[in-house]
Design a protein around this motif. Structure first.
Motif, PDB file in Angstrom:
ATOM      1  N   UNK A   1      34.512  18.766   1.320  1.00 31.83           N
ATOM      2  CA  UNK A   1      33.409  17.961   0.804  1.00 31.83           C
ATOM      3  C   UNK A   1      33.759  16.478   0.685  1.00 31.83           C
ATOM      4  N   UNK A   2      34.988  16.187   0.305  1.00 34.53           N
ATOM      5  CA  UNK A   2      35.351  14.787   0.016  1.00 34.53           C
ATOM      6  C   UNK A   2      36.090  14.116   1.165  1.00 34.53           C
ATOM      7  N   UNK A   3      36.256  14.795   2.291  1.00 33.97           N
ATOM      8  CA  UNK A   3      37.111  14.284   3.365  1.00 33.97           C
ATOM      9  C   UNK A   3      36.631  12.936   3.906  1.00 33.97           C
ATOM     10  N   UNK A   4      35.323  12.780   4.122  1.00 33.24           N
ATOM     11  CA  UNK A   4      34.825  11.519   4.666  1.00 33.24           C
ATOM     12  C   UNK A   4      35.048  10.365   3.685  1.00 33.24           C
ATOM     13  N   UNK A   5      34.754  10.611   2.415  1.00 35.27           N
ATOM     14  CA  UNK A   5      34.955   9.563   1.416  1.00 35.27           C
ATOM     15  C   UNK A   5      36.438   9.245   1.256  1.00 35.27           C
ATOM     16  N   UNK A   6      37.263  10.279   1.279  1.00 32.78           N
ATOM     17  CA  UNK A   6      38.714  10.088   1.195  1.00 32.78           C
ATOM     18  C   UNK A   6      39.184   9.181   2.335  1.00 32.78           C
ATOM     19  N   UNK A   7      38.729   9.478   3.538  1.00 32.07           N
ATOM     20  CA  UNK A   7      39.132   8.687   4.697  1.00 32.07           C
ATOM     21  C   UNK A   7      38.671   7.240   4.549  1.00 32.07           C
ATOM     22  N   UNK A   8      37.449   7.067   4.090  1.00 33.28           N
ATOM     23  CA  UNK A   8      36.918   5.722   3.889  1.00 33.28           C
ATOM     24  C   UNK A   8      37.774   4.914   2.917  1.00 33.28           C
ATOM     25  N   UNK A   9      38.221   5.558   1.849  1.00 28.97           N
ATOM     26  CA  UNK A   9      38.960   4.861   0.796  1.00 28.97           C
ATOM     27  C   UNK A   9      40.432   4.649   1.108  1.00 28.97           C
ATOM     28  N   UNK A  10      41.053   5.607   1.819  1.00 30.56           N
ATOM     29  CA  UNK A  10      42.515   5.607   1.903  1.00 30.56           C
ATOM     30  C   UNK A  10      43.097   5.432   3.299  1.00 30.56           C
ATOM     31  N   UNK A  11      42.288   5.365   4.329  1.00 25.51           N
ATOM     32  CA  UNK A  11      42.847   5.293   5.679  1.00 25.51           C
ATOM     33  C   UNK A  11      43.766   4.094   5.875  1.00 25.51           C
ATOM     34  N   UNK A  12      43.480   2.995   5.165  1.00 28.59           N
ATOM     35  CA  UNK A  12      44.292   1.775   5.313  1.00 28.59           C
ATOM     36  C   UNK A  12      45.054   1.422   4.037  1.00 28.59           C
ATOM     37  N   UNK A  13      45.253   2.392   3.166  1.00 22.61           N
ATOM     38  CA  UNK A  13      45.836   2.074   1.855  1.00 22.61           C
ATOM     39  C   UNK A  13      47.252   1.519   1.939  1.00 22.61           C
ATOM     40  N   UNK A  14      48.011   1.896   2.964  1.00 22.09           N
ATOM     41  CA  UNK A  14      49.388   1.405   3.067  1.00 22.09           C
ATOM     42  C   UNK A  14      49.447  -0.103   3.306  1.00 22.09           C
ATOM     43  N   UNK A  15      48.354  -0.683   3.783  1.00 17.89           N
ATOM     44  CA  UNK A  15      48.326  -2.132   3.994  1.00 17.89           C
ATOM     45  C   UNK A  15      48.616  -2.888   2.694  1.00 17.89           C
ATOM     46  N   UNK A  16      48.182  -2.316   1.583  1.00 16.54           N
ATOM     47  CA  UNK A  16      48.335  -2.966   0.278  1.00 16.54           C
ATOM     48  C   UNK A  16      49.435  -2.331  -0.578  1.00 16.54           C
ATOM     49  N   UNK A  17      50.309  -1.541   0.064  1.00 12.98           N
ATOM     50  CA  UNK A  17      51.349  -0.851  -0.692  1.00 12.98           C
ATOM     51  C   UNK A  17      52.722  -1.092  -0.067  1.00 12.98           C
ATOM     52  N   UNK A  18      53.286  -2.269  -0.287  1.00 13.34           N
ATOM     53  CA  UNK A  18      54.600  -2.556   0.301  1.00 13.34           C
ATOM     54  C   UNK A  18      55.691  -1.610  -0.183  1.00 13.34           C
ATOM     55  N   UNK A  19      55.582  -1.155  -1.436  1.00 13.59           N
ATOM     56  CA  UNK A  19      56.593  -0.231  -1.953  1.00 13.59           C
ATOM     57  C   UNK A  19      56.595   1.054  -1.123  1.00 13.59           C
ATOM     58  N   UNK A  20      55.416   1.607  -0.881  1.00 15.95           N
ATOM     59  CA  UNK A  20      55.329   2.856  -0.113  1.00 15.95           C
ATOM     60  C   UNK A  20      55.768   2.657   1.328  1.00 15.95           C
ATOM     61  N   UNK A  21      55.417   1.524   1.903  1.00 13.97           N
ATOM     62  CA  UNK A  21      55.871   1.258   3.270  1.00 13.97           C
ATOM     63  C   UNK A  21      57.391   1.213   3.334  1.00 13.97           C
ATOM     64  N   UNK A  22      58.018   0.638   2.316  1.00 14.44           N
ATOM     65  CA  UNK A  22      59.481   0.574   2.294  1.00 14.44           C
ATOM     66  C   UNK A  22      60.088   1.958   2.093  1.00 14.44           C
ATOM     67  N   UNK A  23      59.487   2.745   1.206  1.00  8.22           N
ATOM     68  CA  UNK A  23      59.964   4.115   0.989  1.00  8.22           C
ATOM     69  C   UNK A  23      59.921   4.906   2.295  1.00  8.22           C
TER      70      UNK A  23
END
Length: 217
Positions: A19-41
């Motif tokens: 049910x939430x897959x489309x909204x999830x994709x909309x919100x999080x597909x590019x989330x790593x762009x704003x997460x330098x910590x996670x990119x480094x991990x």
């Protein structure tokens, strides 16, 4: 919580993520762009392996954005998810990647298939009493000296979420204390090689995140 039917939990998880897959994709597909910590991990994780090492993205979701980050670092990544809709969406986005609909408690892979596993917010949809079974599966499918990276949200909640992104769901949700997660690693046969908790970014839900890396003994 008592008297929880694990099969019901899994089916509700599948339906909820469908049910939430489309909204999830909309919100999080590019989330790593704003997460330098996670990119480094993730970059550090990739650095533990030789080129084309085989990695499982356990709970890849519809966007496969975590797994794809590792693909771009020259690792071979396979995605699994309990939601058939998530798998369909991920496969459409990345037709050259292998995706499978699977339950983390019953992974249909041979022993010692993978060099590494990432589980980004994927064990959180299982009752805590059943999570050791997931770690048993992770241990089984990892090769000797394989690496496991798990990310969860810090807290004490264990409950059903009846709404996600303003969409009605019946989705099981567990938070963890650092000590709980460490115990899961140790009892699962993993040496803890890294453990860190970070505060939420301004754009995130105001819950700290826990990152633990373990090595198969």
């Amino acid at each position: 919580m008592k008297n929880i039917d694990l099969n019901d939990v899994h089916e509700n998880t599948r339906k909820s993520y469908n049910l939430i897959s489309e909204k999830y994709h909309e919100l999080f597909q590019n989330e790593l762009d704003d997460k330098p910590y996670d990119r480094q991990i993730l970059t550090n994780f990739a650095g533990l392996f030789t080129e084309k090492a085989k990695i499982l993205d356990a709970g890849c979701g519809p966007s496969f954005h975590i797994g794809n980050f590792l693909v771009n670092l020259d690792l071979e990544v396979v995605g699994v998810d309990i939601s058939d809709r998530c798998i369909q969406m991920a496969q459409n986005l990345y037709p050259s990647i292998d995706f499978y609909r699977m339950n983390l408690i019953d992974l249909k892979f041979e022993n010692e298939t993978f060099d590494g596993i990432i589980a980004y917010y994927s064990i959180i949809d299982t009752p805590k009493k059943s999570i050791p079974a997931i770690f048993q599966e992770f241990y089984r499918i990892l090769r000797p000296n394989g690496k496991l990276l798990v990310v969860v949200k810090e807290g004490k909640a264990e409950e059903y979420l009846e709404e996600v992104f303003e969409i009605p769901t019946h989705l099981y949700f567990s938070q963890f204390q650092v000590e709980e997660l460490h115990e899961l690693f140790k009892k699962g046969g993993f040496d803890i090689e890294f453990s860190e908790t970070r505060k939420p970014n301004p754009s995130e839900i105001k819950i700290s995140r826990i990152y633990v890396l373990g090595g198969k003994k």
